[in-house]
Motif scaffolding. Structure first.
Motif, PDB file in Angstrom:
ATOM      1  N   ASP A 162       0.821  -1.216   0.000  1.00  0.00           N
ATOM      2  CA  ASP A 162       0.000   0.000   0.000  1.00  0.00           C
ATOM      3  C   ASP A 162       0.853   1.263   0.000  1.00  0.00           C
ATOM      4  O   ASP A 162       0.313   2.376   0.085  1.00  0.00           O
ATOM      5  CB  ASP A 162      -0.929   0.027   1.230  1.00  0.00           C
ATOM      6  N   ASN A 163       2.155   1.114  -0.049  1.00  0.00           N
ATOM      7  CA  ASN A 163       3.039   2.281   0.076  1.00  0.00           C
ATOM      8  C   ASN A 163       4.121   2.333  -1.009  1.00  0.00           C
ATOM      9  O   ASN A 163       5.195   2.878  -0.781  1.00  0.00           O
ATOM     10  CB  ASN A 163       3.695   2.269   1.469  1.00  0.00           C
ATOM     11  N   ILE A 164       3.821   1.764  -2.159  1.00  0.00           N
ATOM     12  CA  ILE A 164       4.829   1.698  -3.233  1.00  0.00           C
ATOM     13  C   ILE A 164       5.251   3.103  -3.732  1.00  0.00           C
ATOM     14  O   ILE A 164       6.442   3.361  -3.893  1.00  0.00           O
ATOM     15  CB  ILE A 164       4.325   0.822  -4.411  1.00  0.00           C
ATOM     16  N   PRO A 165       4.294   4.050  -3.937  1.00  0.00           N
ATOM     17  CA  PRO A 165       4.725   5.376  -4.424  1.00  0.00           C
ATOM     18  C   PRO A 165       5.728   6.044  -3.481  1.00  0.00           C
ATOM     19  O   PRO A 165       6.685   6.671  -3.923  1.00  0.00           O
ATOM     20  CB  PRO A 165       3.417   6.176  -4.487  1.00  0.00           C
ATOM     21  N   GLU A 166       5.506   5.888  -2.159  1.00  0.00           N
ATOM     22  CA  GLU A 166       6.422   6.499  -1.186  1.00  0.00           C
ATOM     23  C   GLU A 166       7.815   5.868  -1.294  1.00  0.00           C
ATOM     24  O   GLU A 166       8.830   6.534  -1.121  1.00  0.00           O
ATOM     25  CB  GLU A 166       5.897   6.304   0.248  1.00  0.00           C
TER      26      GLU A 166
END
Ligand code: AMP
Ligand code: ZN
Length: 455
Positions: free
Chosen positions: A125-129
């Motif tokens: 759920d945090n790939i862009p970061e």
């Protein structure tokens, strides 16, 4: 309150960065299989830390990640992703595997009375970061690209090795023959891996389709949920030399300053003095223990008898006596309920208890103090109330009604004598601790060793 910081190798006085709130990050499970009881020791430690901080009046902002991508079978950035491997073996998708074992993990922590961190978030759920984080490192000159991904160049980061106290030259000398000869240094690690077509979990990125390295997850999620600097980071001791060393390199490489103030690590649970492993058939799950008649609170009690920085040897003898001891402690506590004998020493016990738990979570000592208090001849309801307050730290459901079980001390003494004869001193010490935890002491006399109540 004092906490042991792995970075400085000393106990340090603890004060939160911001007011009364303590910000903590815990490396969560890799959800490719059932957690074994060794893993659960790490989360019991995390829970005790939470409980002691709360007991001392702090509020918590605690983040735990769920690793559902990027943790490879080997620490050298080689081999299959653990999730993908499990998916292949179980003929499911990695997403199904992650969902199933995350649920099993949540079930286990609830059964063990482990309080949940305020924030739980999945890596996927945090790939862009994570991508942004790698871009930042790229901008700061810490990365290079090779055929299979983007790597962190450890030789560019001066502080590499400060947590484990490893030197880059020694790591070079000690490295096995490099599988990936494009790497500039054996300790360089993948930030982003390029994905072959058949790799199921993959995302678009400035470097093409791929997936994040395991270490970047924790740095990126810590930054996202807790900010540029936070108080405590926890994990097992196995994480010190690679995973946490790499987290430090990433975070400082991006931010220019440390993100974590205090690094805390739990020691391992061993079986028969060695590692637990599937191939040896000695890695139990909590469910298996329950099926054998050991409820989760017995395992919790068993773990509470060792300090989190001590290795703990798992044995069924130990579990048997924990089962008895927990029952007897609960029975001893019950005797104080509603009683009104005169008792004036509560302050002393309160001070001793506070001191023990605030001394780098000395839970075994705190448990010994409560045992002595519970067995006191004078029975008083204030003792009952105080022990239940202490149980906010132990989490042992000490208000549960139980009948006393006779303890066969002779059996314990004989087991200890035998262990000493076999030069198994760790086991001999463990048995001694177990006896002390039940409020008794061992005395060597001319007639042999005897047990006597303490005090
Ligand atoms: P993993 O799911 O493999 O990422 O591990 C979860 C947590 O369990 C990590 O903090 C590990 O350091 C810890 N851990 C793994 N094995 C043991 C063990 N035998 N005793 C204590 N902690 C462990
Ligand atoms: Zn981590």
């Amino acid at each position: 309150m004092k906490l042991y910081n792995t970075l400085s190798r000393t106990k340090e006085e603890f004060t939160p960065l911001e007011g009364n709130t303590v910000k903590i990050y815990t490396c969560g499970p890799t959800v490719y299989n059932y957690a074994q009881i060794g893993n659960m020791r790490a989360y019991l430690f995390m829970d005790l830390l939470r409980r002691v901080l709360k007991y001392n009046g702090y509020s918590l902002k605690h983040m735990m990640n769920i690793t559902d991508v990027g943790h490879l079978v080997s620490d050298e950035d080689e081999g299959e992703d653990k999730m993908a491997k499990s998916a292949r073996l179980e003929q499911k998708s990695p997403w199904e595997i992650a969902e199933f074992y995350t649920e099993a993990f949540m079930h286990d922590i609830e059964a063990l009375n482990i309080s949940r961190p305020e924030i739980i978030s999945k890596a996927t759920d945090n790939i862009p970061e994570m991508i942004d984080f790698v871009l930042g490192l790229e901008k700061n000159g810490y990365t290079y690209e090779i055929d299979d991904g983007i790597y962190f160049d450890v030789q560019k980061f001066e502080g590499y090795g400060k947590l484990s106290r490893n030197k880059l030259d020694d790591l070079q000398a000690g490295a096995r023959v490099e599988v990936n000869d494009q790497k500039r240094h054996p300790a360089d690690f993948a930030l982003w891996k390029k994905a072959p077509k058949e790799h199921i979990m993959q995302w678009e990125s400035p470097w093409g389709m791929g997936y994040p390295g395991w270490h970047i997850e924790c740095s990126a999620m810590g930054l996202k949920f807790l900010g540029e600097e936070f108080d405590i980071h926890t994990g097992g001791v196995d994480h010190i030399p690679i995973h946490h060393e790499n987290e430090i390199a990433q975070s400082e490489g991006l931010l220019g300053h440390p993100a974590v103030r205090c690094w805390m690590h739990n020691e391992f649970l061993l079986v028969d003095g060695g590692k637990m492993s599937k191939s040896l058939g000695n890695n139990y799950t909590l469910t298996q223990l329950s099926e054998m008649g050991y409820e989760p609170d017995v395992y919790r009690y068993f773990c509470l008898n060792a300090h989190y920085r001590q290795k703990l040897n798992f044995t069924f003898e130990g579990m048997n006596s924990s089962k008895t001891a927990l029952k007897n402690l609960r029975a001893a506590v019950q005797k104080h309920k509603g009683a009104s004998d005169e008792f004036n020493d509560l302050e002393k016990f309160r001070n001793d208890f506070n001191e023990a738990v605030s001394d780098d979570l000395n839970i075994p000592k705190a448990l010994g103090i409560i045992w002595t208090l519970a067995k006191n001849d004078a029975k008083n309801n204030e003792i009952y109330d105080f022990i239940l307050k202490c149980d906010e730290v132990f989490g042992l459901n000490l208000d549960k009604e139980e009948a006393v079980v006779e303890i066969d001390f002779q059996e314990l003494i004989d087991a200890r004598t035998l262990a000493k004869k076999n030069k198994n001193f760790a086991e001999a010490d463990r048995i001694r601790n177990e006896i002390v935890a039940m409020g008794y002491q061992l005395l060597d006399t001319f007639e042999g060793t005897i047990c006597k109540p303490i005090g």
